[in-house]
Structures are given as C-alpha cells and as structure tokens.
Write an enzyme that holds these catalytic residues in place. Structure first.
Site, mmCIF file in Angstrom:
data_model
loop_
_atom_site.group_PDB
_atom_site.id
_atom_site.type_symbol
_atom_site.label_atom_id
_atom_site.label_comp_id
_atom_site.label_asym_id
_atom_site.label_seq_id
_atom_site.Cartn_x
_atom_site.Cartn_y
_atom_site.Cartn_z
ATOM 1 N N ASP A 207 -30.392 21.079 -51.783
ATOM 2 C CA ASP A 207 -31.471 20.222 -52.260
ATOM 3 C C ASP A 207 -30.838 19.046 -53.001
ATOM 4 O O ASP A 207 -30.252 19.221 -54.078
ATOM 5 C CB ASP A 207 -32.370 21.043 -53.199
ATOM 6 N N LYS A 242 -36.596 9.634 -56.551
ATOM 7 C CA LYS A 242 -35.942 9.263 -57.818
ATOM 8 C C LYS A 242 -35.032 8.056 -57.607
ATOM 9 O O LYS A 242 -35.092 7.099 -58.366
ATOM 10 C CB LYS A 242 -35.099 10.415 -58.381
HETATM 11 C C1 LIG Z 1 -34.340 19.758 -57.794
HETATM 12 C C2 LIG Z 1 -35.503 19.032 -57.218
HETATM 13 N N1 LIG Z 1 -35.739 19.115 -55.909
HETATM 14 C C3 LIG Z 1 -36.763 18.471 -55.339
HETATM 15 C C4 LIG Z 1 -37.623 17.703 -56.080
HETATM 16 C C5 LIG Z 1 -38.776 17.051 -55.356
HETATM 17 O O1 LIG Z 1 -38.927 15.732 -55.497
HETATM 18 P P1 LIG Z 1 -40.119 14.943 -54.806
HETATM 19 O O2 LIG Z 1 -40.960 15.928 -54.051
HETATM 20 O O3 LIG Z 1 -40.867 14.295 -55.895
HETATM 21 O O4 LIG Z 1 -39.439 14.005 -53.871
HETATM 22 C C6 LIG Z 1 -37.427 17.592 -57.452
HETATM 23 C C7 LIG Z 1 -38.363 16.808 -58.278
HETATM 24 O O5 LIG Z 1 -38.511 16.939 -59.447
HETATM 25 C C8 LIG Z 1 -36.341 18.273 -58.038
HETATM 26 O O6 LIG Z 1 -36.091 18.200 -59.345
#
Ligand SMILES: Cc1ncc(COP(=O)(O)O)c(C=O)c1O
Length: 391
Positions: A207, A242
């Site tokens: 991830d 992000k």
């Molecule tokens: C470790 C991690 N993975 C995935 C995500 C998912 O991010 P998003 O769905 O907002 O792109 C986050 C968001 O906080 C995260 O901290």
C-alpha cells in the site's frame, strides 16, 4: 428488516473535526485529520492541478463511460513514477484506476480473497481502514507488531510472521510513510523483506499512499521496486490523493504483477469484474488531471517542486520536534528520523482528552498525530502542553 442492524461507532476522527471547528480558542491545534497542511494551516489545491483542471475543462469533449479500468492513460503515465523504468516486465505488470487508494486496497484484498488466500498478515498498528476492509472482505487476518519501542521497525516480528507463512498467505505492507507510526523500513530491511518474500512465496500487497512525502519520489519507491523485482506475484495499491492533494476527488490505482503475462491477463479480468461489481468505474476528473500533469514536462516539474516543499516542511517540523528532546514523559527525538505525516505518541486516552480540554490540542485517541498540523509557530506550545499532561 433494516431494524436488525446494530448501531456502529461513529468515526472518531470525523467527530474530532466537529469538536475542533466548534472550539473558539484562537491557538487551538489540529493534529487529528490525515491531510497535509501548509504553515498557514491550509490544504490548498496544487498549482499544477489547477492548471491541469483548466486544460481539462477546455479540452474534454465527452463524459461518456470509460469502463471499470478507468483512464488507462493515467495508469500508464503514473506507472514509471511508482514502479520505475523497467516497463511492464514482458506483460507481467498491468494496472487499473481505482477510487482512491482505498479502492485499490479493497480490490487487492478482494482479489486475494477470491484467489483463496489463507491468512493475510498485517503489521499493527496500521491505518484503521485496513482492518475494516479485511474484515469486510472476510479474510482471516493475522497481525504482528510493526514497530519497536525504540522507534525502529520490528523486523523480528515480521521475520517470525513470514517464517510461518507460505504461498497461500499474503502480507500487507506500507510502501512508505507508515500510517500511523511514521516507522518505515530502511533499504537494507526492504532487501531482507524481498528475500523473505521470495523464500516463503507469500503474496505481497504493498500500500503506497504517500509517495514523495518521505524522502522523495524515487527514495520512497525503493521497497516496492525491490519487492517486485524479487517475487513472482505482487499487488500494489496506490493513492494520488496525498501527493497530488486530490483527497476528495478519489484518485488511485492498482498495479498487479503475475508470474507470466497470461496470468496477469487473468488477474486483470478478475480485477475488472470485481471493480464493476463494487463501483462500476472510478471517477474520472482527478485521474485525468494527474494524467495531464504527467504528460506535460513543465507541469510535472511544478508538481514535483510543490511536493518537495511539502516534504521539506514535514521534515522541518519533525526536526524541530526532535530538537525539543523530551516533553514530560514523551521522547520526541525518534520523530526526527521517522517519515511522512504521522507519528504515534505514547499517551493515554485520558492524556489525549486533557490535551484537548486544557490546551486545545486535537489528536486521535490512539495517540497518532499528524505532524503537518504543526507549524514553527506552535510547536513550542504543543511541546509544553504535552509536558503538562504527561509530566
Ligand atoms: C496507509 C493508507 N492507505 C491508503 C489510504 C487511502 O487513501 P485514499 O483512499 O484517500 O486515496 C490512506 C489514507 O489515509 C492511508 O493512510
């Protein structure tokens, strides 16, 4: 029928946002929400995104459906930034757009589940939504400690967990800027992890949600690139929310690597049908904006420049916290070497509550802080507040 549903706990972080907004103290500090903040406390739209959005409005001729894979131009343009220049490894790597990193993690776990994964190994603490997704997908989760008390990654716990794993198991790893601890694997540790994964045959699900907010775009990709070079199969869940500041536009991608090109075609067909059943297709706007940036050298340079200034700000806040040494019972020195926006402080729920009530410092009950919520102007006040409640 719906009356049988039990009440679920409210999302604690969303409740915290409401409390923060209602607080009238001018010197209140928000360390709760997981978004980047500038020194002025804002989360502005990237300059390059503004430009790309203008271009998109001017040039987009249709909003007709794209398909479950989304904008493949976006997926392909992003790929070298994530996985390096090695190409698609003779057709072994392919990808698709997802609604945010969350959609990508969801799809990765659903694929593992559909393929009959036995145990899914996960270091804890982790991003709380990981556990929710794993539970919702119905996989059996086996946890191990992610970090040691000294602020380094707990390689002993990872070795032990992988030692018991085999090719029917999967392991979920954070690619960089670990949420919530900020404790990343060093390059040497990634080398060992890649070897261990090669030996055990466990499927890595990486991830990568904060590339570029740790040490740099290339540096933060060391682990994911090392792993894909060392194992036959891997899944990489990626978020642009992000590092392009697109949070609410939901921009992500899932990259899959099979043992051979035929297997990759089969994995992708399953990913497409799972996506179709879940969200049909991802939202287009954010992904198309990222594609326009990545297709344009000047916009790419400007995006990387803005990302670098965010990374530098996070680094400066971390350095100033580390410089403070200790705050009451809390050792802040470790925060200097940790990466990304988050850190865990060894504080109790009561201490978190006192920080909020007595000092207007808002943070998650788990002890997680978003260091980007601090500025050079309020770090001293934060350190003093922490000393007061833990001293
Ligand atoms: C470790 C991690 N993975 C995935 C995500 C998912 O991010 P998003 O769905 O907002 O792109 C986050 C968001 O906080 C995260 O901290």
């Amino acid at each position: 029928m719906l009356d049988r549903l039990d009440q679920q706990p409210a999302d604690a972080l969303l409740a915290l946002i409401k409390m923060y907004e209602a607080d009238t103290r001018p010197d209140k500090i928000d360390l709760g929400v997981g978004v980047y903040r500038t020194a002025d406390g804002g989360t502005p739209v990237f300059r390059a995104i503004k430009q790309a959005e203008k271009r998109l409005v001017d040039t987009q001729g249709t909003k007709a459906y794209l398909g479950p894979e989304g904008d493949m131009g976006f997926v392909r343009a992003l790929m070298p930034h994530v996985l390096g220049d090695a190409g698609n490894r003779d057709g072994r790597i392919d990808g698709m757009q997802t609604p945010g990193g969350t959609g990508a993690v969801r799809l990765a776990v659903a694929l593992a589940q559909k393929a009959g994964v036995r145990n899914l190994l996960m270091g804890v603490p982790s991003w709380p939504n990981h556990k929710q997704i794993l539970d919702d997908c119905g996989v059996t989760t086996v946890t191990f400690d992610h970090a040691c008390e000294d602020g380094s990654a707990d390689m002993g716990a990872l070795r032990e967990a992988l030692g018991k794993a085999g090719k029917d198991d999967a392991v979920l790893l954070h690619g960089a800027c670990h949420n919530p601890t900020g404790v990343d694997y060093t390059n040497e540790q990634w080398d060992e992890i890649a070897d261990l994964l090669g030996e055990t045959g466990a499927l890595p699900i990486i991830d990568l949600a904060y590339q570029g907010l740790g040490d740099g775009m290339e540096e933060d990709a060391y682990g994911v690139r090392k792993v894909i070079a060392s194992v036959p199969e891997a899944l990489v869940a990626y978020s642009c929310d992000k590092n392009f500041g697109l949070y609410r536009d939901r921009v992500g991608a899932l990259y899959v690597m099979g043992a051979n090109a035929d297997e990759t075609v089969r994995i992708m067909s399953n990913a497409a049908s799972l996506a179709r059943a879940n969200w049909s297709m991802p939202p287009d706007h954010g992904g198309a904006s990222v594609r326009l940036i990545l297709e344009d050298e000047d916009l790419t340079a400007d995006w990387l420049d803005e990302l670098a200034s965010m990374r530098e700000r996070i680094g400066a806040v971390r350095a100033k916290l580390a410089e403070a040494g200790t705050a009451g019972a809390v050792d802040l020195t470790k925060l200097g070497a940790q990466k990304g926006m988050f850190a865990m402080l060894p504080v109790s729920k009561e201490q978190v509550e006192r920080l909020r009530k007595d000092h207007g410092v808002y943070m998650a009950g788990s002890g997680r802080i978003n260091v980007a919520g601090l500025t050079m102007g309020n770090i001293d006040a934060f350190v003093a507040a922490l000393a007061d409640v833990t001293g």
